[in-house]
Design an enzyme around this catalytic site. Structure first.
Site, PDB file in Angstrom:
ATOM      1  N   LYS A 192      -5.308  -6.739   0.529  1.00  0.00           N
ATOM      2  CA  LYS A 192      -4.385  -5.603   0.365  1.00  0.00           C
ATOM      3  C   LYS A 192      -5.173  -4.303   0.337  1.00  0.00           C
ATOM      4  CE  LYS A 192      -2.570  -3.295  -3.196  1.00  0.00           C
ATOM      5  NZ  LYS A 192      -2.411  -1.990  -2.543  1.00  0.00           N
ATOM      6  N   GLY A 245     -11.294  -1.447  -8.251  1.00  0.00           N
ATOM      7  CA  GLY A 245     -10.383  -0.381  -8.651  1.00  0.00           C
ATOM      8  C   GLY A 245     -10.626  -0.004 -10.098  1.00  0.00           C
ATOM      9  N   SER A 246      -9.575   0.466 -10.741  1.00  0.00           N
ATOM     10  CA  SER A 246      -9.736   0.974 -12.102  1.00  0.00           C
ATOM     11  C   SER A 246      -9.845  -0.174 -13.112  1.00  0.00           C
ATOM     12  CB  SER A 246      -8.543   1.855 -12.463  1.00  0.00           C
ATOM     13  OG  SER A 246      -7.358   1.095 -12.382  1.00  0.00           O
ATOM     14  N   THR A 247     -10.457   0.123 -14.230  1.00  0.00           N
ATOM     15  CA  THR A 247     -10.602  -0.880 -15.287  1.00  0.00           C
ATOM     16  C   THR A 247      -9.224  -1.274 -15.823  1.00  0.00           C
ATOM     17  OG1 THR A 247     -12.805  -0.082 -15.808  1.00  0.00           O
ATOM     18  CG2 THR A 247     -11.691  -1.318 -17.539  1.00  0.00           C
ATOM     19  N   GLY A 250      -7.745  -3.622 -13.333  1.00  0.00           N
ATOM     20  CA  GLY A 250      -8.599  -4.823 -13.348  1.00  0.00           C
ATOM     21  C   GLY A 250      -8.292  -5.733 -14.531  1.00  0.00           C
ATOM     22  N   GLU A 267     -14.810  -5.317  -9.643  1.00  0.00           N
ATOM     23  CA  GLU A 267     -15.681  -4.136  -9.515  1.00  0.00           C
ATOM     24  C   GLU A 267     -14.875  -2.965 -10.043  1.00  0.00           C
ATOM     25  OE1 GLU A 267     -18.705  -4.170  -8.541  1.00  0.00           O
ATOM     26  OE2 GLU A 267     -18.947  -5.914  -7.256  1.00  0.00           O
ATOM     27  N   CYS A 301     -17.365   4.923  -7.634  1.00  0.00           N
ATOM     28  CA  CYS A 301     -17.474   4.218  -8.915  1.00  0.00           C
ATOM     29  C   CYS A 301     -18.874   4.298  -9.494  1.00  0.00           C
ATOM     30  CB  CYS A 301     -17.049   2.780  -8.741  1.00  0.00           C
ATOM     31  SG  CYS A 301     -17.918   1.984  -7.406  1.00  0.00           S
ATOM     32  N   GLU A 398     -14.139   8.373 -17.171  1.00  0.00           N
ATOM     33  CA  GLU A 398     -14.419   8.497 -15.744  1.00  0.00           C
ATOM     34  C   GLU A 398     -13.453   9.498 -15.133  1.00  0.00           C
ATOM     35  OE1 GLU A 398     -13.333   5.226 -13.096  1.00  0.00           O
ATOM     36  OE2 GLU A 398     -15.346   5.408 -12.275  1.00  0.00           O
TER      37      GLU A 398
HETATM   38  P1  NAP Z   1      -6.218   1.432  -8.992  1.00  0.00           P
HETATM   39  O1  NAP Z   1      -4.878   1.902  -9.385  1.00  0.00           O
HETATM   40  O2  NAP Z   1      -6.934   0.472  -9.847  1.00  0.00           O
HETATM   41  O3  NAP Z   1      -6.049   0.867  -7.486  1.00  0.00           O
HETATM   42  C1  NAP Z   1      -6.956   0.012  -6.856  1.00  0.00           C
HETATM   43  C2  NAP Z   1      -6.197  -1.021  -6.041  1.00  0.00           C
HETATM   44  O4  NAP Z   1      -5.450  -1.858  -6.928  1.00  0.00           O
HETATM   45  C3  NAP Z   1      -5.171  -0.424  -5.076  1.00  0.00           C
HETATM   46  O5  NAP Z   1      -5.129  -1.207  -3.910  1.00  0.00           O
HETATM   47  C4  NAP Z   1      -3.879  -0.541  -5.887  1.00  0.00           C
HETATM   48  O6  NAP Z   1      -2.705  -0.539  -5.114  1.00  0.00           O
HETATM   49  C5  NAP Z   1      -4.090  -1.876  -6.535  1.00  0.00           C
HETATM   50  N1  NAP Z   1      -3.217  -2.099  -7.699  1.00  0.00           N
HETATM   51  C6  NAP Z   1      -2.570  -1.174  -8.470  1.00  0.00           C
HETATM   52  N2  NAP Z   1      -1.845  -1.789  -9.423  1.00  0.00           N
HETATM   53  C7  NAP Z   1      -2.007  -3.118  -9.248  1.00  0.00           C
HETATM   54  C8  NAP Z   1      -1.502  -4.269  -9.916  1.00  0.00           C
HETATM   55  N3  NAP Z   1      -0.679  -4.181 -10.966  1.00  0.00           N
HETATM   56  N4  NAP Z   1      -1.888  -5.487  -9.485  1.00  0.00           N
HETATM   57  C9  NAP Z   1      -2.732  -5.612  -8.437  1.00  0.00           C
HETATM   58  N5  NAP Z   1      -3.228  -4.556  -7.753  1.00  0.00           N
HETATM   59  C10 NAP Z   1      -2.883  -3.324  -8.159  1.00  0.00           C
HETATM   60  O7  NAP Z   1      -7.220   2.609  -8.809  1.00  0.00           O
HETATM   61  P2  NAP Z   1      -6.912   4.115  -8.456  1.00  0.00           P
HETATM   62  O8  NAP Z   1      -6.400   4.793  -9.663  1.00  0.00           O
HETATM   63  O9  NAP Z   1      -6.119   4.190  -7.197  1.00  0.00           O
HETATM   64  O10 NAP Z   1      -8.415   4.543  -8.120  1.00  0.00           O
HETATM   65  C11 NAP Z   1      -9.287   5.154  -8.991  1.00  0.00           C
HETATM   66  C12 NAP Z   1     -10.014   4.196  -9.914  1.00  0.00           C
HETATM   67  O11 NAP Z   1     -10.571   3.075  -9.203  1.00  0.00           O
HETATM   68  C13 NAP Z   1     -11.160   4.847 -10.601  1.00  0.00           C
HETATM   69  O12 NAP Z   1     -10.909   4.867 -11.959  1.00  0.00           O
HETATM   70  C14 NAP Z   1     -12.405   4.021 -10.287  1.00  0.00           C
HETATM   71  O13 NAP Z   1     -13.085   3.685 -11.436  1.00  0.00           O
HETATM   72  C15 NAP Z   1     -11.899   2.788  -9.684  1.00  0.00           C
HETATM   73  N6  NAP Z   1     -12.757   2.370  -8.565  1.00  0.00           N
HETATM   74  C16 NAP Z   1     -13.785   1.505  -8.817  1.00  0.00           C
HETATM   75  C17 NAP Z   1     -14.601   1.097  -7.782  1.00  0.00           C
HETATM   76  C18 NAP Z   1     -15.737   0.125  -7.978  1.00  0.00           C
HETATM   77  O14 NAP Z   1     -16.381  -0.265  -7.019  1.00  0.00           O
HETATM   78  N7  NAP Z   1     -16.037  -0.296  -9.178  1.00  0.00           N
HETATM   79  C19 NAP Z   1     -14.367   1.563  -6.502  1.00  0.00           C
HETATM   80  C20 NAP Z   1     -13.314   2.439  -6.305  1.00  0.00           C
HETATM   81  C21 NAP Z   1     -12.519   2.827  -7.349  1.00  0.00           C
HETATM   82  P3  NAP Z   1      -1.958   0.819  -4.646  1.00  0.00           P
HETATM   83  O15 NAP Z   1      -2.079   0.760  -3.174  1.00  0.00           O
HETATM   84  O16 NAP Z   1      -0.545   0.713  -5.122  1.00  0.00           O
HETATM   85  O17 NAP Z   1      -2.688   1.962  -5.282  1.00  0.00           O
END
Ligand code: NAP
Ligand code: MG
Length: 496
Positions: A192, A245-247, A250, A267, A301, A398
């Protein structure tokens, strides 16, 4: 400020964007079962650039079924490793043939400047697939010598159907980190992409087919995390989840995985430190520390956004950082004059501006930046705070934007404790010409990656992942990445 004209895009990109962009299930592009679609935006302008089909739970079921069949029928999993390797390598070759189209799509979808999208995201993706193509033939267990009449060995078998969830900050590159290792071992996948950035992976879908992956080995289901993501993480036919994605999200993924004891790799976020000792080569350090925070507009990240500078060089360092930030042109991602593009979305822009306000409210001093720029699009200037205290919100949370926070320190052991005082532990960087000090600090830092006199290198040959709340498991790094996608079987044969 100049954005692109649609007619300047490569003809194949125009053609791709002109039609509704479908899902990719069982080797075919197809519309969503509900006929739903969503707008794909260019963050440089906030304007729509395409329409994409939006998957729902029914589509996830179809995709998982296809992946399950492709796993169970054995064509892919039982294929000689060399043939799997050839297909992966052919896919890398096809990506190379389409690298400029992919870079255009990545740039207009995610807001990163075109040259960076090309050199880092797309070429990095190609390298990842080339590397793991080579690894398909390197998977091996071990033989143990117990006694003459017992043959004992281990097999590393593909774990099964894998659900992969990708963020928007490095859309194709993050997908490649997950796909490369999983495909090399013979897993099948439902992936996805993030709603903000579906284009590059869906364009690449046609290349999976062309490269020779059997139908159902890779399936792509763009749709919201709360529906598609949840359906994937809860699905009883998915054997393993890999999430970036976000903690916060996750944590939910792990809870869902727990229901069926699914294997999971996470991650997650970071708030990584950069430690500048007073013997550092300052020219090299300024460039490294600046990019360590601002690369990808801070939406990274492993960004080393907490910068600790030893007192003797503090004033000099912050002056030079300010100068470095002032040289940056913030503008549309396809404008060759832009050094830095917009943030991914209005929501992300607002989130970053709120953190900047919070920093000012709590008494940190704004050294430079702090504002949104341009009327359209989601831009924020490179922003640096100084006189930051360890307990301020901007020092702990963050931000995921172009915001650096700078602290002063006196002693090495003091700064190690302060650097480790975080719920995260993804990365870190140390700047010193005294390698003994660098090594000492590196041993003490609680982080999955330590860079000394460099920053941001994420190599396919080196494992990447987090300590503490930054994640579980490792990606890349050859056998480390492979381990995430294999089950180990112990075989004992009595030959008495
Ligand atoms: P996010 O909400 O965690 O989104 C990441 C992914 O997860 C997206 O594809 C999102 O779908 C999906 N997602 C959202 N809710 C979900 C659920 N309930 N079940 C399964 N999947 C779900 O992250 P964001 O707020 O868009 O991005 C910023 C954050 O991501 C930052 O805080 C950063 O720390 C973290 N990040 C970490 C890394 C790493 O390598 N560690 C890399 C990039 C980002 P949608 O398409 O609906 O958004
Ligand atoms: Mg977009």
């Amino acid at each position: 400020m100049k954005n692109f004209e649609f007619s300047q895009l490569k003809p194949k990109v125009q053609e791709f964007l002109n039609n509704e962009i479908p899902l990719y299930i069982n080797g075919e592009y197809q519309k969503a079962s509900s006929n739903a679609s969503f707008e794909v935006l260019d963050p440089s302008t906030g304007k729509q650039i395409a329409t994409a089909s939006e998957a729902n739970e029914t589509d996830v079921n179809l995709a998982v079924q296809a992946a399950r069949n492709a796993f169970d029928n054995g064509e892919w999993t039982q294929m000689p490793a060399q043939e799997r390797s050839n297909i992966l390598y052919e896919f890398a070759r096809l990506l190379k043939a389409h690298r400029e189209e992919l870079a255009e799509l990545e740039s207009i979808d995610s807001g990163k400047v075109y040259e960076t999208a090309l050199a880092d995201d797309i070429d990095g993706t190609i390298q990842q697939f080339e590397y793991y193509a080579g690894f398909a033939t390197q998977i091996s267990g071990k033989t143990t010598q117990i006694s003459n009449d017992l043959v004992a060995y281990t097999l590393h078998e593909p774990i099964g159907v894998v659900g992969q969830i990708i963020p928007w900050n490095f859309p194709l590159l993050m997908a490649s980190w997950k796909l490369g290792a999983a495909l090399a071992v013979g897993c099948t996948i439902v992936i996805k992409p993030a709603m903000e950035t579906p284009l590059s992976l869906l364009y690449a879908a046609q290349l999976f087919k062309e490269a020779g992956f059997p139908d159902g080995v890779v399936n792509i289901v763009p749709g919201p995390g709360r529906t598609v993501g949840e359906a994937l993480t809860n699905h009883t036919d998915v054997d393993k989840l890999a999430f970036t994605g976000s903690t916060a999200v996750g944590t939910g993924v792990m809870k869902n995985a727990a229901e069926q004891i699914k294997n999971v790799t996470l991650e997650l976020g970071g708030k990584s430190p950069a430690i500048v000792l007073d013997d550092a080569d300052l020219e090299e350090t300024i460039e490294g520390v600046y990019n360590g925070t601002m690369y990808n507009h801070g939406q990274n990240c492993s960004a080393c956004t907490r910068v600790y500078v030893q007192r003797n060089v503090y004033e000099d360092v912050i002056e030079k950082l300010k100068q470095r930030a002032s040289e940056v042109q913030v503008g549309p991602s396809m404008d060759p004059n832009s050094d830095m593009g917009p943030l991914i979305s209005e929501r992300q822009q607002q989130r970053v501006l709120d953190y900047i306000d919070k920093g000012k409210e709590e008494g940190a001093k704004l050294l430079c930046g702090g504002n949104k720029v341009h009327d359209a699009g989601y831009y924020v200037e490179p922003t640096i705070f100084v006189d930051v205290e360890d307990d301020m919100t901007i020092a702990r949370e963050e931000i995921f934007g172009p915001v650096m926070v700078v602290f002063v320190f006196d002693e090495v052991d003091e700064v190690i404790n302060r650097a480790n005082d975080s719920e995260y532990g993804l990365a870190s960087s140390v700047w010193t010409q005294n390698i003994k000090n660098g090594h000492y600090i590196s041993n003490k830092l609680k982080a999955g990656t330590v860079w000394i006199n460099t920053v941001g290198q994420e190599l396919e040959t080196m494992p990447f992942g987090g300590y503490k709340q930054s994640g579980i498991g490792r990606e890349m790094g050859g056998e480390y990445g492979i381990q995430s996608y294999t089950e180990v079987k112990s075989v004992m044969i009595n030959i008495d």
